[in-house]
Motif scaffolding. Sequence first.
Motif, short mmCIF file in Angstrom:
data_model
loop_
_atom_site.label_atom_id
_atom_site.label_comp_id
_atom_site.label_asym_id
_atom_site.label_seq_id
_atom_site.Cartn_x
_atom_site.Cartn_y
_atom_site.Cartn_z
N GLN A 1 0.82 -1.20 0.00
CA GLN A 1 0.00 0.00 0.00
C GLN A 1 0.86 1.26 0.00
O GLN A 1 0.46 2.30 -0.55
CB GLN A 1 -0.94 0.00 1.21
CG GLN A 1 -2.05 -1.02 1.14
CD GLN A 1 -3.03 -0.74 0.00
OE1 GLN A 1 -3.32 0.41 -0.30
NE2 GLN A 1 -3.52 -1.78 -0.64
N VAL A 2 2.02 1.18 0.60
CA VAL A 2 2.95 2.32 0.62
C VAL A 2 3.47 2.58 -0.80
O VAL A 2 3.61 3.73 -1.22
CB VAL A 2 4.11 2.06 1.60
CG1 VAL A 2 5.18 3.15 1.48
CG2 VAL A 2 3.58 1.99 3.03
N ALA A 3 3.72 1.50 -1.54
CA ALA A 3 4.18 1.66 -2.93
C ALA A 3 3.12 2.37 -3.77
O ALA A 3 3.43 3.26 -4.57
CB ALA A 3 4.51 0.30 -3.54
N ILE A 4 1.86 2.00 -3.58
CA ILE A 4 0.77 2.65 -4.31
C ILE A 4 0.71 4.13 -3.95
O ILE A 4 0.55 5.00 -4.82
CB ILE A 4 -0.57 1.96 -4.00
CG1 ILE A 4 -0.57 0.54 -4.55
CG2 ILE A 4 -1.74 2.76 -4.60
CD1 ILE A 4 -1.76 -0.30 -4.11
N ALA A 5 0.83 4.44 -2.65
CA ALA A 5 0.78 5.83 -2.21
C ALA A 5 1.94 6.64 -2.78
O ALA A 5 1.77 7.80 -3.17
CB ALA A 5 0.79 5.89 -0.68
N LEU A 6 3.11 6.04 -2.85
CA LEU A 6 4.28 6.70 -3.44
C LEU A 6 4.04 7.01 -4.92
O LEU A 6 4.38 8.09 -5.41
CB LEU A 6 5.52 5.83 -3.27
CG LEU A 6 6.13 5.78 -1.88
CD1 LEU A 6 7.06 4.58 -1.74
CD2 LEU A 6 6.89 7.07 -1.58
N GLU A 7 3.47 6.06 -5.63
CA GLU A 7 3.22 6.27 -7.06
C GLU A 7 2.15 7.33 -7.28
O GLU A 7 2.24 8.12 -8.23
CB GLU A 7 2.84 4.95 -7.72
CG GLU A 7 4.02 3.99 -7.80
CD GLU A 7 3.69 2.70 -8.53
OE1 GLU A 7 2.50 2.32 -8.59
OE2 GLU A 7 4.63 2.05 -9.02
N ASN A 8 1.13 7.36 -6.41
CA ASN A 8 0.11 8.40 -6.53
C ASN A 8 0.71 9.78 -6.31
O ASN A 8 0.40 10.74 -7.03
CB ASN A 8 -1.01 8.16 -5.52
CG ASN A 8 -1.90 6.99 -5.91
OD1 ASN A 8 -1.95 6.59 -7.06
ND2 ASN A 8 -2.61 6.44 -4.94
N LEU A 9 1.58 9.90 -5.32
CA LEU A 9 2.25 11.17 -5.06
C LEU A 9 3.16 11.53 -6.23
O LEU A 9 3.24 12.70 -6.65
CB LEU A 9 3.05 11.09 -3.76
CG LEU A 9 3.73 12.36 -3.28
CD1 LEU A 9 2.75 13.52 -3.15
CD2 LEU A 9 4.45 12.12 -1.95
N GLY A 10 3.83 10.52 -6.78
CA GLY A 10 4.66 10.77 -7.96
C GLY A 10 3.84 11.28 -9.13
O GLY A 10 4.32 12.11 -9.91
N ASN A 11 2.60 10.83 -9.23
CA ASN A 11 1.73 11.26 -10.32
C ASN A 11 1.43 12.75 -10.24
O ASN A 11 1.43 13.45 -11.25
CB ASN A 11 0.43 10.45 -10.30
CG ASN A 11 -0.41 10.65 -11.54
OD1 ASN A 11 0.09 11.03 -12.60
ND2 ASN A 11 -1.70 10.41 -11.43
#
Length: 268
Positions: free
Chosen positions: A114-124
């Motif tokens: 879930q942390v990986a998903i959150a990181l990618e969303n922030l990267g977006n």
Amino acid sequence: FHSGKPDEAEKPVREAIEIGRAQPAGPTYVLAESLSLMADIVSTKGDLEQAVTLARESIKITESLNNKDTPQIDVAKNSLAMILMQKGEFAESETLLTETLESQKRQFGETHSQVAIALENLGNVYFRQGRLDKTIEMLNQAAAVRKVAYGPKHPTVGRTLVNMGTVLWRAGRLDESERAYREGVALMQEGMGKDHPDIAHVLANLGGLLEQRGNRIGAEEAWRESLRIRRSTLGEKHRLTATSMIDLGLKLKSWGVKSDEVRKLLQA
């Protein structure tokens, strides 16, 4: 809604909201989730102002029912952040996604998927602002988390690397971009099979990168393999297959290639 039918979902969700608002005991999680879902539905129809209003109400109710570190609040905040990003309101979107990331870390640990998903969303949201160095930083972190969460050869690691390759390309870092693309597509092929339709999409993009780098042979190989996969998995008459055929034909023609194959490709 999640099966791609927002029009059919809207009526029952509105009914659920009406029922939820009428409860004598006050707002519940069901109402908050219905509001968040309705925000997503109306945002797909372009009514971003109403979507923001609904998403904010969902967050307010959810926070009133529990502390701030819960999956329900994270989902609501992420939904609002995505809508705000569509509106170009990047500052608040970034704040919400940062809060969600830190909440996910506290709840699940630094190396949870879930942390990986959150990181990618922030990267977006960084990517949408043109802040490519920050985007790359988030994707690097997401790839590291996924390697721990799933193993270093999992196809989701490959997808993250491919995304990083795209951002590196945009940043003009072509050597790094090609390495990321090649490593990413290799992991995806290993985990998903060489004929998966997603592989075709990645190879089409890799071909564009290789052409820009002056590697016509590599570009043509990537495009031909992309076309082969689409013919095999989607069929000769699918629009994506036709797009691959026309694109390859146009490139070959622009390189001065004259053959029956080029004419056939351009007739797709």
